[in-house]
Design an enzyme around this catalytic site. Structure first.
Site, PDB file in Angstrom:
ATOM      1  N   GLU A   9      -4.665  60.052 -20.000  1.00  0.00           N
ATOM      2  CA  GLU A   9      -4.113  58.699 -19.857  1.00  0.00           C
ATOM      3  C   GLU A   9      -2.683  58.719 -19.331  1.00  0.00           C
ATOM      4  O   GLU A   9      -2.277  57.831 -18.598  1.00  0.00           O
ATOM      5  CB  GLU A   9      -4.155  57.969 -21.211  1.00  0.00           C
ATOM      6  N   ASP A 110      -7.177  57.745 -23.700  1.00  0.00           N
ATOM      7  CA  ASP A 110      -7.246  57.335 -25.104  1.00  0.00           C
ATOM      8  C   ASP A 110      -8.648  56.862 -25.447  1.00  0.00           C
ATOM      9  O   ASP A 110      -9.290  56.145 -24.660  1.00  0.00           O
ATOM     10  CB  ASP A 110      -6.247  56.205 -25.381  1.00  0.00           C
ATOM     11  N   TYR A 327      -4.653  59.039 -34.309  1.00  0.00           N
ATOM     12  CA  TYR A 327      -4.675  57.932 -33.344  1.00  0.00           C
ATOM     13  C   TYR A 327      -4.297  56.609 -34.018  1.00  0.00           C
ATOM     14  O   TYR A 327      -4.934  56.200 -34.998  1.00  0.00           O
ATOM     15  CB  TYR A 327      -6.063  57.827 -32.719  1.00  0.00           C
TER      16      TYR A 327
END
Length: 778
Positions: A9, A110, A327
């Site tokens: 990302e 992600d 995360y």
């Protein structure tokens, strides 16, 4: 030999992949070795083209207008272009996707809807048909990356996620582009202070969020305080003193609203002996709070450190990239069963000061396995520390504060519940009942993780002891030994007048809860987890929505409170009162349902074509309604955004330049207001509703209220059209009020608890146009 391409990302993520895989070679926009090529995006490299790209501008013109709308490209017709400044990296990715040197592709963005979409955009543009798989991980530690590469997901398994991401982007484009142009064409104006148009921005999630804030403000403005009385008593027993509060055993929550009733109870019981008729004692347990999801982390950080939602997301992302936490963009507060064997490794990673002794004790208590910790998860589990030890001193102060919240919440779930001894006492005097509650801490349990100032134990809040009167309501009060049937002395009985309080303005934390609950602020953390999926926006987008509302002049942040501006209030009032079809734009439930439908697209239960058809139908109806409004009323400018925002720290002084700008703005606004008011007044002159209580002139209906026609001569009497417990005054009700001093019976008022009631409105202060309720009696 063909190599594997991993698309990350952003560069920092690519570097973590490279470190985990031993990739050391560097190129321009990529990293490589003999087995892997790792490249990256910078977030979205592509963006949807503007509406003008789908228009015949020679026919419809370049000026924003309802005549150009709606613009609703089909799914296949939507086009994306490379964002400004992204062309170089976009070409790097495209070249590698098409390279004969690459045999397979791994999407390593992600692991969420937006991450999937930004990869899907460049993948679709390349028309690549090489084998594709998905890396799905919850932390950037070496172990997590290597494990994720051993268990890659198929492209088919995330096809629904990509479709949902695309549906979100296209729906937001359809709503934002069409309705912002439509509303601005009809209700916008030129901002003479800023020397640019006053854009009336409309958004699928932004507008219902604004409605929550405006409607809360109306509740506050329309709140009519209701006085009530509490009767309290001070008792003396053989073993010590305690306090009690009068209650009605047949209706526990009943309040005394008549002062004479309160005084009669005081007179009847004053100095009379009391008797303890009931004692209930039980041990209760308070379990540790659930692990953090992004919303609960934001609320905790906002409360303790004053961080904005946007700030928390920024800090959490930074900690994630530094491999400190898992995360962060998760809406789940649980862990999955397969993480249980790894929890000791997560615990070892926090075995450093100031957590060492707590981690040691936690390790002796065993791995947490209850349903409050191990449960069904969504795409990602709760936010916890990773398995890698972090050099805390290398984190900045704000990162350390957020990391501390995550670590302590993680440690807390290893510890047993806090235990209390709870006592409920009823004392009778002359047939009147007085209740006393007490709660004594027996065992700290998980609460030992926190400093005393962070908890509310033993009647202490932030180090300040409650006074005697407050202790009658405090379940943490320590009581002397008491026994059922014991006679006690009544030292004093007194009555105290209180008043119902208006609702508070939203803080960012409160608004996050309300957005998550589609307008309902849900405080119970387990219930909150069960009702996910129908909120306004997602955990990742809600902070940006709040910032957008501030940037676009719809709301202000005054210290911690969020307040609507005049522009924000006028937009919501306009939609609520004049545009029935557009009311779906301010419906939290409707927008929450759209979010829920996106989750069905993700699961393959609803096609993206069906989803977009519903979106397009709604937009067509609203544009049609705007055209009809224009034919009837013409262009109707809304208020301009404010030039200066209140300071979030201290009072803040207005600079001379801002003061000058504000004066100019006020002149522009006043001119527009007079023009607007004249439109309404000219139509309303024949509808005199009665005589002004202040000066005797006629009261007439205006756009925002029922005011004195003598306003130019300085009479300021006005009854505003702000909702009172959910009801807006009608002309007939005002007529009755002016003539008889009370309205007809109005049904359908909503109390703070959500209960419906009927009441008359009568004058509290006639000259100041203040009203109060007169409750219907049967």
């Amino acid at each position: 030999m063909e190599r594997t391409l991993i698309v990350a990302e952003k560069p920092s993520q690519a570097r973590e992949y490279a470190a985990a895989l031993g990739v050391r070679g560097r190129g321009d926009g990529y990293l490589e070795n003999e087995k892997y090529v790792i490249t990256w995006c910078y977030g979205h490299l592509l963006e949807l083209e503007r509406p003008e790209a789908y228009m015949d501008l020679d026919r419809v013109g370049k000026r924003w207008s309802l005549n150009r709308l709606p613009v609703l490209p089909s799914l296949q017709a939507f086009r994306r272009v490379v964002k400004s400044g992204a062309a170089k990296q976009y070409e790097v990715i495209q070249n590698w996707l098409r390279s004969s040197d690459i045999g397979e592709i791994i999407c390593g963005t992600d692991a969420d809807r937006e991450g999937q979409l930004l990869f899907q955009e460049v993948w679709d543009a390349a028309k690549c048909n090489k084998p594709l798989s998905r890396l799905w991980i919850s932390s950037l530690t070496t172990a997590a990356i290597q494990e994720g590469l051993k268990s890659l997901r198929s492209a088919e398994s995330v096809a629904g996620l990509a479709a949902a991401g695309n549906g979100r982007a296209l729906a937001d484009w359809d709503f934002g582009m069409n309705l912002t142009e439509g509303f601005t064409a009809l209700f916008g104006s030129f901002d003479a202070v800023r020397k640019k148009p006053n854009v009336i921005s409309i958004g699928r999630v932004q507008t219902p969020t604004l409605a929550l804030i405006v409607e809360r403000e109306w509740e506050i403005e329309g709140f009519v305080a209701q006085p009530f009385f509490e009767v309290r008593a001070e008792f003396s027993s053989a073993n010590g003193e305690y306090l009690g509060k009068w209650f009605d055993p047949s209706e526990d929550s009943k309040r005394i609203t008549d002062p004479q009733v309160a005084e009669k109870i005081v007179a009847r019981t004053q100095g009379k002996p009391g008797r303890i008729t009931k004692i209930e004692q039980k041990n209760v347990q308070e379990p540790a709070p659930l692990l953090f999801d992004l919303t609960s982390l934001t609320i905790a950080a906002s409360k303790k450190y004053g961080f904005s939602a946007e700030k928390v997301l920024q800090l959490a992302q930074s900690l994630y990239e530094k491999k400190a936490i898992t995360y962060p963009r998760t809406d789940c507060a649980y862990l999955s069963e397969d993480i249980v064997p790894k929890l000791p490794d997560h615990l070892k990673a926090v075995h450093q000061e100031p957590y060492s002794s707590l981690a040691d004790e936690a390790s002796l208590l065993g791995v947490p396995k209850g349903k409050r910790v191990i449960n069904t998860i969504t795409a990602h589990h709760a936010i916890i520390p990773t398995t890698e030890k972090v050099a805390i001193h290398k984190l900045n102060r704000e990162e350390q504060n957020l990391y501390d919240l995550v670590v302590r919440r993680f440690l807390a779930v290893w510890f047993p519940p806090a235990q209390y001894h709870q006592t409920d006492v009823v004392t009778m005097i002359e047939g009147e009942s007085f209740r006393t509650k007490g709660k004594v801490l027996l065992s700290l349990g998980w609460k030992k993780i926190y400093d005393p100032d962070d908890l509310e134990d033993e009647g202490v809040k932030k180090g300040k002891k409650k006074d005697k009167r407050e202790q009658t309501e405090d379940e943490n009060a320590t009581l002397p030994p008491l026994s059922k049937g014991e006679e006690v002395q009544t030292k004093r009985v007194f009555s105290e007048e209180k008043s119902t309080k208006p609702p508070k303005r939203f803080t960012q934390g409160d608004l996050l809860k309300a957005m998550e609950g589609a307008g309902k602020q849900i405080d119970d953390e387990v219930l909150r987890q069960q009702l996910k999926g129908k909120g306004l926006g997602t955990v990742a987008t809600r902070p940006a929505i709040m910032e957008n509302l501030i940037d676009r002049g719809y709301i202000l942040q005054d210290h911690k409170a969020l307040k609507p501006t005049e522009k924000g209030v006028e937009l919501i009032r306009l939609i609520k009162e004049k545009l029935p079809q557009a009311q779906l734009l301010i419906s939290a439930e409707m927008t929450g349902q759209m979010e829920f439908d996106l989750s069905k697209v993700e699961k393959g239960e609803l096609s993206i074509e069906q989803y977009m058809t519903e979106v397009e139908d709604a937009i067509r109806r609203i544009i049609k309604e705007l055209r009809s409004f224009e034919q009837r009323h013409g262009k109707t400018p809304l208020a301009l955004a404010p030039t200066a925002h209140p300071s979030t720290k201290g009072k803040g002084k207005e600079e001379p330049r801002a003061r000058t700008a504000r004066k100019k703005e006020n002149k522009v606004r006043e001119s527009a207001k007079k023009v607007d008011d004249n439109k309404v007044t000219n139509k309303s002159q024949v509808l005199a509703l009665g005589n002004c209580p202040k000066c005797g002139a006629e009261v007439i209906e205006g756009q925002k209220g029922f005011g004195c026609s003598n306003w130019r001569q300085g009479c300021h009497f006005v009854l505003w059209k702000t909702p009172i417990c959910g009801k807006v005054l009608t002309p007939n009700q005002v007529k009755s009020l002016l003539k008889k001093g009370k309205t007809p019976l109005i049904k359908g008022f909503k109390s703070k608890s959500g209960k419906s009631f009927s009441a008359y409105l009568i004058w509290e202060d006639q000259s100041e146009a203040k009203l109060k309720f007169e409750i219907e009696t049967s």
